[in-house]
Design an enzyme around this catalytic site. Structure first.
Site, mmCIF file in Angstrom:
data_model
loop_
_atom_site.group_PDB
_atom_site.id
_atom_site.type_symbol
_atom_site.label_atom_id
_atom_site.label_comp_id
_atom_site.label_asym_id
_atom_site.label_seq_id
_atom_site.Cartn_x
_atom_site.Cartn_y
_atom_site.Cartn_z
ATOM 1 N N ASP A 223 20.587 31.225 9.184
ATOM 2 C CA ASP A 223 20.128 31.325 7.824
ATOM 3 C C ASP A 223 21.381 31.323 6.954
ATOM 4 O O ASP A 223 22.488 31.509 7.451
ATOM 5 C CB ASP A 223 19.288 32.604 7.624
ATOM 6 C CG ASP A 223 18.424 32.492 6.385
ATOM 7 O OD1 ASP A 223 17.426 33.242 6.282
ATOM 8 O OD2 ASP A 223 18.717 31.637 5.526
HETATM 9 C C1 GLC Z 1 17.535 31.804 2.635
HETATM 10 C C2 GLC Z 1 16.230 31.875 3.281
HETATM 11 C C3 GLC Z 1 15.915 30.642 4.076
HETATM 12 C C4 GLC Z 1 16.329 29.414 3.288
HETATM 13 C C5 GLC Z 1 17.855 29.458 3.120
HETATM 14 C C6 GLC Z 1 18.374 28.275 2.304
HETATM 15 O O1 GLC Z 1 18.077 32.939 2.188
HETATM 16 O O2 GLC Z 1 16.034 33.047 4.077
HETATM 17 O O3 GLC Z 1 14.509 30.643 4.374
HETATM 18 O O4 GLC Z 1 15.942 28.232 3.971
HETATM 19 O O5 GLC Z 1 18.270 30.649 2.465
HETATM 20 O O6 GLC Z 1 17.952 28.410 0.967
#
Ligand code: GLC
Length: 736
Positions: free
Chosen positions: A238
């Site tokens: 993430d």
């Molecule tokens: C995040 C989220 C994830 C997302 C990523 C990119 O904080 O948890 O679901 O795809 O950032 O935005």
């Protein structure tokens, strides 16, 4: 137009191993981290372009501006809890294909969706972004979502592995969860996404699980994900999740996002040079990355990444159909569908400003959005007077929330009074209340299920003024419904995307049957909920103390009342589940059991029904000494049917050994404990079960198949003898 020229990738698949052989160590390491927030590293001399990744579950956001918001508009489909309420894989695939087409318009080849965490607790901020409290329903709809996306030449990314069901301290908290609960609930949608959906990418979670970060966790990413399930795609973090170079390098992580690199990239090259990481591990990562990109043709893409999003009619249609199929009619005294009205009062903040999506990384800038007020005016306009009163405000930001709170009751009294008077003078009042992307968002959990602001007071006073009041709840997750018994009709429309208004009008006037069924239990009180007392966590831990008994499993085991049960939803017509037949009365060890269900539309209008099949093990709902706790019944099959008045059909549901199985753990300590007992006088309790091998087991016995319209509305129960056996099921057994 940069739409999908072909879902089938180029036949000129690159020779990946030959490419890797031509790379320097630094080039290979560079590929294991993003170059910026949304792109992978390019190696121009080898013809490897950057690959663009984009959020998210209800729209392809594309490049973002400084406020993390879209630069270009996107089709905005319903959020996942709405898709969950459709109970229809075909509807979900069509909607996700629209998002994937838009991703291609924006030169993106990886979509960061679907989110398959579970609705463990009503107050989690990202429930809207997930399908259901049930892992089987979540898994089946995730497979459909993935299919829709990948058929468009876009890599779907199932996320966030695993037990990411709290926003509070989400980057540091540890989800403390036992192995059976992990396997039977929280890992199951990921297993189905991999083994049934052939998903090509997976994102790990921010949180720790039992004390360890997932990107560093070889057991999750190598042993289970790749070893047991056969995952062949790429694993990414993430965004800015905690990663350590050496453990993550050995643990099966392939891509650190976003760039620039921190733990991977140059740091990984250094670790290889210093002999701390075997270069073969690095080559494996690069191979998985390039093979996956090459499989969908991304390595043949141009380097420049333009964005030319199209507002396609077929995408609008898919968004509207999904929004309509998600709408759940909770109660109806006959006031719906609307007809023959001279005057309708449309009331509530969300009637004019609907919540079409939740907050956080799933946000997009819709091409357009239709409000319930606009849509009702269009649909009812001829011959029906439509008046509007907001009645109260719904904050869309912290500043507004603070201002509303400090303004006190006086400010809203005038507005409520106007709305009450409008309701009194109308034939029917339609009150649209709920939350929005400020109240339900990534990064924050709600503190109460109560509707924000003065909305509950507004609803109760409107109902008092006009008993023919229809209450529409526009939320992504359960809210308190103190007025449920007083409304003439109660509707849950979720965060229904850009077409929410049109879909709601379609259902309210009867152009569409209310086809949704609850993908989550609506509780009477937060104190009754499974995770109450274990949410949002404390001292850095989130205890999954309810274990297997999450969602409807909890309320059934404890015989607790609920406001509306999992799977509930009414139609404007009526259905009868006339008969249930099984292909055999006994399921042998590796057999498949077909269950035929006859359904008839006994009413006078066309409509939809969702046939639901739950498996009840012998002794379900209890844990006999030495036995294993089994939920009273669990969803293991479903099918949506659409029938005209008087029409009948037969749906066939397939059950296999895993439909009857539970996961059991290896009790490694038992032999040692036995040896300490010694002598005859300390024989352990007879019948105690301590397994020497972990796996999925089926106990022999007579199981019940509960077939009905919801978890609480069972029409038929049939029994089937299941052979089972002492050995765990083969890993190849179908998961869902
Ligand atoms: C995040 C989220 C994830 C997302 C990523 C990119 O904080 O948890 O679901 O795809 O950032 O935005």
């Amino acid at each position: 137009m940069t739409g999908p020229d072909k879902a089938v990738p180029d036949s000129s698949a690159r020779d990946i191993d030959e490419l890797i052989g031509r790379m320097t160590l630094d080039e290979k390491a560079a590929l294991t981290a993003g170059v910026d927030a949304w792109h992978t590293f390019a190696i121009e001399r080898l013809g490897i372009p950057p690959v663009r990744l984009t959020d998210g579950p209800n729209g392809a956001r594309g490049a973002t501006g400084p406020d993390y918001l879209s630069v270009t508009p996107s089709v905005c489909i319903p959020s996942a809890s709405a898709l969950g309420a459709t109970w229809d894989p075909d509807v979900v695939s069509a909607a996700s294909a629209a998002v994937a087409r838009q991703a291609r318009d924006k030169s993106a080849r990886v979509l960061l969706a679907p989110t398959v965490n579970l609705h463990r607790h009503p107050l989690w901020g990202r429930n809207f972004e997930c399908f259901s409290e049930d892992p089987f329903l979540s898994g089946k709809l995730a497979v459909a979502f993935i299919s829709g996306v990948q058929a468009q030449g876009v890599i779907a990314t199932v996320k966030h592995l695993v037990c990411n069901e709290t926003e509070f301290e989400r980057r540091t908290s540890s989800s403390e969860v036992d192995e059976r609960t992990l396997r039977e609930l929280y890992l199951l949608p990921f297993e189905m996404a991999v083994r049934e959906g052939d998903v090509l990418a997976l994102m790990t979670s921010y949180n720790r699980v039992n004390g360890r970060y997932v990107p560093d966790n070889e057991r999750f990413l190598s042993e289970i994900l790749r070893g047991e399930w056969g995952f062949r795609g790429l694993v990414m973090t993430d965004w800015s999740a905690g990663v350590t170079t050496i453990e993550a390098a050995r643990g099966g992580l392939d891509l650190e996002m976003p760039g620039p690199a921190r733990a991977f990239g140059p740091a990984l090259a250094r670790a290889v040079r210093e002999g701390e990481v075997d270069e073969a591990h690095l080559d494996d990562k690069v191979r998985r990355l390039l093979r996956t990109f090459d499989e969908i043709g991304a390595l043949a893409d141009p380097v420049d990444k333009s964005e030319a999003p199209l507002d396609r009619p077929e995408d609008r249609a898919a968004a509207r159909r999904a929004a309509s199929e998600a709408i759940v009619l909770l109660t109806n005294d006959g006031v719906l569908p609307l007809s023959g009205l001279a005057k309708v009062a449309v009331i509530g903040p969300n009637a004019e400003l609907p919540a079409v999506m939740g907050g956080g990384s799933a946000r997009v800038k819709p091409h357009y959005s239709v409000s319930p007020l606009e849509a009702l005016r269009q649909r009812l306009g001829f011959g029906t007077e439509v008046v509007f009163e907001a009645g109260c405000a719904l904050a869309t930001s912290a500043a507004e929330a603070g201002a509303t709170a400090s303004a006190g009751a006086g400010a809203s009294e005038h507005a409520i009074a106007r709305a009450v008077e409008a309701a009194r003078q109308a034939d029917v009042a339609i009150v649209v209340v709920g939350t929005n992307d400020y109240w339900e968002s990534e990064g924050v959990d709600r503190e109460t299920m109560d509707l924000p602001g003065a909305q509950s007071e507004l609803v109760e006073r409107v109902i008092a003024a006009n008993p023919r009041s229809v209450v529409v709840v526009n939320s992504g997750a359960p809210v308190s419904l103190p007025f449920a018994d007083d409304a003439a009709a109660l509707v849950q429309c979720w965060f229904g995307g850009q077409e929410l208004g049109n879909a709601l009008a379609d259902v309210l006037v009867g152009d569409a049957d209310p086809a949704g069924r609850l993908p989550v239990t609506l509780p009477e009180r937060i104190e009754h909920t499974p995770a109450f007392g274990n949410f949002p966590g404390e001292s850095g831990q989130v205890r999954y103390g309810e274990g297997l008994l999450m969602g409807y499993r909890w309320y059934e085991a404890r015989h607790l009342p609920v406001r509306f049960p999992f799977g509930h939803g009414l139609s404007y017509t009526s259905f009868q589940i006339k008969a249930v037949r099984t292909s055999a009365s006994r399921l042998v060890r590796d057999g498949v059991l077909s269950v035929d269900v006859d359904v008839v539309n006994t009413g006078k209008r066309p409509g939809s029904e969702v046939v639901q099949l739950y498996v009840a093990p012998p002794g379900g709902g209890t844990a006999p000494p030495g036995g294993r706790l089994r939920p009273a019944k669990q969803l293991k099959g479903f099918a949506k049917v659409r029938l005209g008045p008087g029409e009948a059909t037969t749906v066939r549901l397939e059950l296999s050994a895993r439909s009857f199985a539970y996961y059991d753990v290896e009790d490694a300590a038992w032999p040692v404990l036995l040896s300490r007992l010694g002598g005859p006088h300390h024989d352990p309790e007879t019948g105690a079960l301590h397994r020497s091998k972990a796996g999925w087991y089926v106990d022999p016995g007579t199981y019940q198949l509960h077939v009905g319209r919801s978890s609480a509305d069972i029409a038929h129960i049939v029994e089937v003898d299941v052979e089972g056996g002492p050995e765990p099921l083969p890993a190849t057994e179908r998961p869902g």
